[in-house]
Write a protein that holds these residues in place. Sequence first.
Motif, PDB file in Angstrom:
ATOM      1  N   LEU A  14       0.887  -1.355   0.050  1.00  0.00           N
ATOM      2  CA  LEU A  14       0.049  -0.084   0.068  1.00  0.00           C
ATOM      3  C   LEU A  14       0.807   1.327   0.111  1.00  0.00           C
ATOM      4  CD1 LEU A  14      -2.680   1.175   0.349  1.00  0.00           C
ATOM      5  CD2 LEU A  14      -2.529   1.158   2.703  1.00  0.00           C
ATOM      6  N   ARG A  17       2.421   1.854  -3.251  1.00  0.00           N
ATOM      7  CA  ARG A  17       1.504   2.322  -4.371  1.00  0.00           C
ATOM      8  C   ARG A  17       1.079   3.584  -4.370  1.00  0.00           C
ATOM      9  NH1 ARG A  17      -3.693  -0.772  -3.223  1.00  0.00           N
ATOM     10  NH2 ARG A  17      -4.554   1.011  -4.334  1.00  0.00           N
ATOM     11  N   ILE A  18       0.982   4.221  -2.907  1.00  0.00           N
ATOM     12  CA  ILE A  18       0.593   5.737  -2.767  1.00  0.00           C
ATOM     13  C   ILE A  18       1.607   6.483  -2.298  1.00  0.00           C
ATOM     14  CG2 ILE A  18      -1.932   5.033  -2.203  1.00  0.00           C
ATOM     15  CD1 ILE A  18      -0.903   5.542   1.027  1.00  0.00           C
ATOM     16  N   GLN A  44      -2.196   9.912  -4.749  1.00  0.00           N
ATOM     17  CA  GLN A  44      -2.114   9.395  -5.917  1.00  0.00           C
ATOM     18  C   GLN A  44      -1.769   7.985  -6.012  1.00  0.00           C
ATOM     19  OE1 GLN A  44       0.480  12.537  -7.664  1.00  0.00           O
ATOM     20  NE2 GLN A  44      -1.081  12.333  -9.400  1.00  0.00           N
ATOM     21  N   ASP A  45      -2.393   7.151  -6.842  1.00  0.00           N
ATOM     22  CA  ASP A  45      -2.268   5.699  -6.759  1.00  0.00           C
ATOM     23  C   ASP A  45      -1.541   5.086  -8.018  1.00  0.00           C
ATOM     24  OD1 ASP A  45      -2.318   2.790  -6.518  1.00  0.00           O
ATOM     25  OD2 ASP A  45      -4.561   2.889  -6.246  1.00  0.00           O
ATOM     26  N   SER A  46      -0.431   4.550  -7.738  1.00  0.00           N
ATOM     27  CA  SER A  46       0.293   4.215  -9.008  1.00  0.00           C
ATOM     28  C   SER A  46      -0.279   3.023  -9.567  1.00  0.00           C
ATOM     29  CB  SER A  46       1.765   3.869  -8.490  1.00  0.00           C
ATOM     30  OG  SER A  46       1.771   2.803  -7.790  1.00  0.00           O
ATOM     31  N   ARG A  48      -3.370   2.774 -10.137  1.00  0.00           N
ATOM     32  CA  ARG A  48      -4.536   3.246 -10.922  1.00  0.00           C
ATOM     33  C   ARG A  48      -4.024   4.375 -12.077  1.00  0.00           C
ATOM     34  NH1 ARG A  48      -7.135   2.432  -5.830  1.00  0.00           N
ATOM     35  NH2 ARG A  48      -9.054   1.010  -6.357  1.00  0.00           N
ATOM     36  N   TYR A  50      -1.940   6.615 -11.371  1.00  0.00           N
ATOM     37  CA  TYR A  50      -1.798   7.895 -10.688  1.00  0.00           C
ATOM     38  C   TYR A  50      -2.919   8.721 -10.529  1.00  0.00           C
ATOM     39  CZ  TYR A  50       3.136   6.456 -10.589  1.00  0.00           C
ATOM     40  OH  TYR A  50       4.392   5.757 -10.431  1.00  0.00           O
ATOM     41  N   TRP A  52      -6.149   9.895  -8.637  1.00  0.00           N
ATOM     42  CA  TRP A  52      -6.201  10.324  -7.125  1.00  0.00           C
ATOM     43  C   TRP A  52      -7.396   9.250  -6.349  1.00  0.00           C
ATOM     44  CZ3 TRP A  52      -3.574  13.768  -4.036  1.00  0.00           C
ATOM     45  CH2 TRP A  52      -2.571  14.623  -4.965  1.00  0.00           C
ATOM     46  N   VAL A  55      -7.696   7.297   0.754  1.00  0.00           N
ATOM     47  CA  VAL A  55      -7.181   5.995   1.663  1.00  0.00           C
ATOM     48  C   VAL A  55      -7.530   6.445   3.292  1.00  0.00           C
ATOM     49  CG1 VAL A  55      -5.301   4.466   2.613  1.00  0.00           C
ATOM     50  CG2 VAL A  55      -5.375   5.208   0.207  1.00  0.00           C
ATOM     51  N   GLU A 118      -9.890   1.547   0.816  1.00  0.00           N
ATOM     52  CA  GLU A 118      -9.677   2.615  -0.108  1.00  0.00           C
ATOM     53  C   GLU A 118     -10.976   3.179  -0.614  1.00  0.00           C
ATOM     54  OE1 GLU A 118      -7.595   0.735  -3.364  1.00  0.00           O
ATOM     55  OE2 GLU A 118      -6.235  -0.592  -1.891  1.00  0.00           O
ATOM     56  N   TYR A 121     -11.990   9.390  -4.329  1.00  0.00           N
ATOM     57  CA  TYR A 121     -11.662  10.514  -4.349  1.00  0.00           C
ATOM     58  C   TYR A 121     -12.400  11.740  -3.645  1.00  0.00           C
ATOM     59  CZ  TYR A 121      -8.792  14.891  -5.397  1.00  0.00           C
ATOM     60  OH  TYR A 121      -8.408  16.323  -5.364  1.00  0.00           O
TER      61      TYR A 121
END
Length: 123
Positions: A14, A17-18, A44-46, A48, A50, A52, A55, A118, A121
């Motif tokens: 996690l 990723r963020i 930002q989630d790599s 997805r 990046y 937003w 979490v 999760e 946004y």
Amino acid sequence: MPVKPLSNSSLKNLCERIDFARDGEIRSLTPLSPTSITIRFSVQDSARGYDWIDVLFKVDGVTDAKLVSDNILSSLDMSDGITVELTPSHNALTIGSYNGRAKEAPLYIIGASIGYEELPYSG
């Protein structure tokens, strides 16, 4: 999706990723009870592309915390992101890079367990 408990492997995945919530935004800090607190970040989630996402971390069995008022949350420096520690003696979530030094952070929550969820946004 309910709050999922964090393990060392899920925490590593996690946080990578963020990007440890670096340059993210703190959306809310909510004491649910004297021993349960949630904190919500927009990051930002790599995984997805990046995009937003939000979490939400939930700390249960809170034994110590340094919290700030809502009007100060948005001014906390998120350039170093967050630190989340899972140890046999405690779990800690801090704002900034405070590995092993949670009580030096401008905001910290120490408890028995940490879970996450999760969410869409909230921009």
